[in-house]
Design a protein around this motif. Structure first.
Motif, short mmCIF file in Angstrom:
data_model
loop_
_atom_site.label_atom_id
_atom_site.label_comp_id
_atom_site.label_asym_id
_atom_site.label_seq_id
_atom_site.Cartn_x
_atom_site.Cartn_y
_atom_site.Cartn_z
N PHE A 63 0.81 -1.23 0.00
CA PHE A 63 0.00 0.00 0.00
C PHE A 63 0.84 1.28 0.00
O PHE A 63 0.30 2.39 -0.07
CB PHE A 63 -0.95 0.03 1.20
CG PHE A 63 -0.31 0.15 2.55
CD1 PHE A 63 0.14 1.37 3.01
CD2 PHE A 63 -0.16 -0.96 3.37
CE1 PHE A 63 0.74 1.49 4.25
CE2 PHE A 63 0.43 -0.86 4.62
CZ PHE A 63 0.89 0.38 5.05
N THR A 64 2.17 1.16 0.05
CA THR A 64 3.01 2.35 0.16
C THR A 64 2.98 3.20 -1.11
O THR A 64 2.97 4.43 -1.03
CB THR A 64 4.46 1.95 0.48
OG1 THR A 64 4.48 1.32 1.77
CG2 THR A 64 5.37 3.16 0.52
N GLY A 65 2.97 2.57 -2.27
CA GLY A 65 2.93 3.34 -3.52
C GLY A 65 1.71 4.24 -3.58
O GLY A 65 1.81 5.43 -3.91
N MET A 66 0.56 3.70 -3.23
CA MET A 66 -0.68 4.47 -3.24
C MET A 66 -0.63 5.58 -2.19
O MET A 66 -1.01 6.73 -2.44
CB MET A 66 -1.88 3.57 -2.98
CG MET A 66 -3.22 4.28 -2.98
SD MET A 66 -4.60 3.14 -2.67
CE MET A 66 -4.24 2.62 -0.99
N ALA A 67 -0.13 5.25 -0.98
CA ALA A 67 -0.06 6.24 0.10
C ALA A 67 0.88 7.38 -0.27
O ALA A 67 0.56 8.56 -0.05
CB ALA A 67 0.40 5.58 1.39
N ALA A 68 2.04 7.06 -0.84
CA ALA A 68 3.01 8.09 -1.21
C ALA A 68 2.46 9.04 -2.26
O ALA A 68 2.80 10.23 -2.28
CB ALA A 68 4.30 7.43 -1.70
N ASP A 69 1.61 8.54 -3.15
CA ASP A 69 0.99 9.38 -4.18
C ASP A 69 -0.14 10.23 -3.61
O ASP A 69 -0.34 11.37 -4.02
CB ASP A 69 0.46 8.52 -5.32
CG ASP A 69 1.54 8.18 -6.34
OD1 ASP A 69 2.59 8.87 -6.35
OD2 ASP A 69 1.36 7.24 -7.12
N ILE A 71 -1.00 10.96 -0.04
CA ILE A 71 -0.77 11.84 1.11
C ILE A 71 0.63 12.44 1.11
O ILE A 71 0.95 13.27 1.96
CB ILE A 71 -1.03 11.10 2.44
CG1 ILE A 71 0.00 9.98 2.67
CG2 ILE A 71 -2.44 10.56 2.50
CD1 ILE A 71 -0.11 9.31 4.03
N GLY A 72 1.48 12.01 0.18
CA GLY A 72 2.82 12.58 0.07
C GLY A 72 3.90 11.68 0.61
O GLY A 72 3.65 10.76 1.38
N PRO A 195 9.51 18.34 -3.41
CA PRO A 195 9.02 19.36 -4.35
C PRO A 195 8.42 18.76 -5.61
O PRO A 195 7.52 19.35 -6.21
CB PRO A 195 10.28 20.18 -4.66
CG PRO A 195 11.44 19.28 -4.33
CD PRO A 195 10.96 18.43 -3.20
N ARG A 196 8.88 17.59 -6.00
CA ARG A 196 8.32 16.96 -7.19
C ARG A 196 6.89 16.47 -6.93
O ARG A 196 6.03 16.55 -7.79
CB ARG A 196 9.23 15.81 -7.65
CG ARG A 196 10.52 16.33 -8.28
CD ARG A 196 11.47 15.23 -8.70
NE ARG A 196 12.53 15.74 -9.54
CZ ARG A 196 13.64 16.32 -9.10
NH1 ARG A 196 13.85 16.43 -7.79
NH2 ARG A 196 14.55 16.77 -9.94
N TRP A 197 6.65 15.95 -5.73
CA TRP A 197 5.27 15.56 -5.39
C TRP A 197 4.38 16.79 -5.29
O TRP A 197 3.24 16.78 -5.75
CB TRP A 197 5.25 14.79 -4.07
CG TRP A 197 3.86 14.32 -3.70
CD1 TRP A 197 3.22 13.22 -4.17
CD2 TRP A 197 2.95 14.97 -2.79
NE1 TRP A 197 1.95 13.14 -3.62
CE2 TRP A 197 1.76 14.20 -2.77
CE3 TRP A 197 3.01 16.12 -2.02
CZ2 TRP A 197 0.66 14.54 -1.99
CZ3 TRP A 197 1.91 16.47 -1.24
CH2 TRP A 197 0.75 15.68 -1.23
N LEU A 198 4.89 17.86 -4.70
CA LEU A 198 4.12 19.11 -4.58
C LEU A 198 3.76 19.65 -5.95
O LEU A 198 2.62 20.11 -6.17
CB LEU A 198 4.93 20.15 -3.79
CG LEU A 198 5.11 19.87 -2.30
CD1 LEU A 198 6.13 20.82 -1.70
CD2 LEU A 198 3.77 19.98 -1.56
N MET A 199 4.70 19.62 -6.89
CA MET A 199 4.42 20.08 -8.25
C MET A 199 3.37 19.21 -8.90
O MET A 199 2.48 19.71 -9.60
CB MET A 199 5.71 20.09 -9.07
CG MET A 199 5.54 20.68 -10.47
SD MET A 199 5.21 22.45 -10.45
CE MET A 199 6.85 23.08 -10.07
#
Length: 450
Positions: A63-69, A71-72, A195-199
């Motif tokens: 579930f980490t891939g989904m969570a990282a996308d 909630i960050g 910053p890449r996730w924020l963008m």
């Protein structure tokens, strides 16, 4: 200088996830016997206690891939740190085997999450010129964590500690992990979101602010433009992992992850005493050799830290894999001919460990975290890491059978064949990526495969 230290602080903090990864997986080696004696574990329950950590790893990665996308990266890695702390507390307070297994599963979830998030977080922050070195610190932290667990267990397995804790010396073995877990949580309080996730989430101003905090004004402006261009290029596209441009890097990532484990590294680290005993070496010396192997694993990883960004990922992989194939073939030959007495078996195993530590160990993590574009990176890295943990489980299941049925020689030669395939595959498919930004990487792998 302050900007550089800020960037380094973020990467070093994320690497502590690797230290906890290594400590959690190795601490059970010292705690198992006193737990077995206290609770009277049968073979099935003993197996459950050991393998429950691996089950947690697979659950964590799933579930980490989904969570990282969603909630960050930062919030997800904080959850992983909390899991390590909960595991330490649960195992220390364990009043039953079921509670210990639950604690091991929780710790495994932390390991699974950290194995995806820590190198990915470092990858998205590290400058292109030092990204290989920074991600290699994660692998270095894993080896240090393993060695710390061995030393911690040894210090607690003394007459003084046994007199203090009586039959429950295993409790402080688990409790020790709470200290780096708390440190990890405290240090994470001062790291920003990627910053890449924020963008990707269209938080442009916040992404610019983070870049300005960790880079010089000129570097931040250049990085912002590059990240923004990549985000605009992929805007409105929901690429799946089966999209034409993603399939090739995904295949490369999965093969590298799986065949990292099919080199036999965990067989030698975890079953080293059994292998040495089969060679006729006294069990006490076999355990001493295991500590030596752990130390060489740590020291040789510094070669990757020092040279991965100047010498190149691909070249180090080729040199390391060539050494791995050579040493595995010779180890098999020693067992086949019965010449396992003397120093040569230990020398060859140490050479194998050294070759792994400066090539497959760190560089596999470097490559699988830098070849995917931001919009699919978390999911793709999670899939590659999941396959790595499945390979760990397969090796763990089959090594005892191989040792007892086929013999050590056949086992070493099987791993040599797998490593030869990895050498040929990586030479043909992996491109040199040193000094490239993550956005330039997309042009090399994703656009090229389209």
């Amino acid at each position: 200088m302050q900007k550089i230290s800020r960037q380094s602080y973020i990467c070093y903090t994320a690497a502590i996830g690797g230290l906890l990864f290594g400590f959690d997986t190795a601490v059970i080696s010292g705690a198992l016997q006193p737990i077995k004696a206290q609770f009277g574990l049968n073979t099935i329950m003993e197996g459950w206690l050991v393998s429950s950590g691996l089950l947690g790893c697979i659950l964590g990665v799933a579930f980490t891939g989904m969570a990282a996308d969603r909630i960050g990266r930062r919030k997800s890695i904080v959850i992983a740190a909390v899991m390590f702390l909960l595991s330490a507390i649960t195992c220390t307070a364990g009043f039953s085997v079921s509670m210990l297994i639950a604690g091991r599963i929780i710790g495994g979830i932390g390991v699974g999450m950290a194995s995806v998030l820590s190198p990915m977080y470092i990858t998205e922050f590290a400058p292109a010129s030092k990204r290989g070195q920074m991600v290699s610190y994660y692998q270095l932290a894993i080896t240090v964590g393993i060695l710390l667990a061995y030393f911690s267990n040894a210090l607690l397995d003394t007459p003084a500690a046994q007199q203090l804790f009586q039959t429950e010396v295993w409790r402080p073995m688990f409790l020790v992990m709470a200290l780096p877990s708390l440190l990890f949580l405290l240090l994470l309080a001062r790291v920003p979101e990627s910053p890449r996730w924020l963008m990707r989430m269209r938080e442009k101003q916040e992404a610019a602010t983070v870049l300005q905090q960790v880079m010089s004004a000129e570097e931040a402006a250049q990085a912002y433009r590059s990240i923004e261009e990549a985000a605009q290029r992929n805007a409105g596209r929901r690429r799946s992992l089966l999209s034409p441009g993603i399939r090739l890097p995904l295949i490369i990532g999965i093969v590298l992850a799986v065949f990292q484990q099919f080199s036999g590294i965990n067989a030698i680290i975890y079953y080293g005493p059994s292998i040495f005993e089969k060679a006729g070496i006294d069990s006490k010396n076999a355990l001493l050799f295991q500590v030596i192997i752990g130390a060489v694993n740590v020291l040789a990883t510094f070669i990757a830290v020092r040279w991965v960004d100047s010498y190149g990922r691909k070249r180090l992989m080729q040199i390391g894999l060539s050494g791995i194939v050579f040493t595995l073939i010779l180890c098999g030959a020693l067992f086949y001919t019965g010449h396992t007495q003397g120093p040569w078996l230990l020398v060859l195993m140490l050479l194998f460990i050294a070759c792994f530590a400066f090539s497959l160990g760190p560089i596999t993590w470097v490559i699988i975290n830098e070849i995917f574009p931001t919009d699919v990176r978390a999911r793709a890295v999670a899939i590659c890491t999941l396959m790595l943990w499945i390979a760990v489980a397969m090796v763990g299941q089959f090594v005892p059978w191989l040792l007892s049925k086929a013999g050590a020689a056949s086992m070493f030669w099987l791993f040599a064949g797998c490593s030869l395939f990895n050498l040929l595959f990586s030479s043909a498919m992996v491109k040199e990526t040193r000094g490239k930004t993550l956005e330039e990487m997309e042009d090399m792998y994703v656009v090229a495969s389209n």
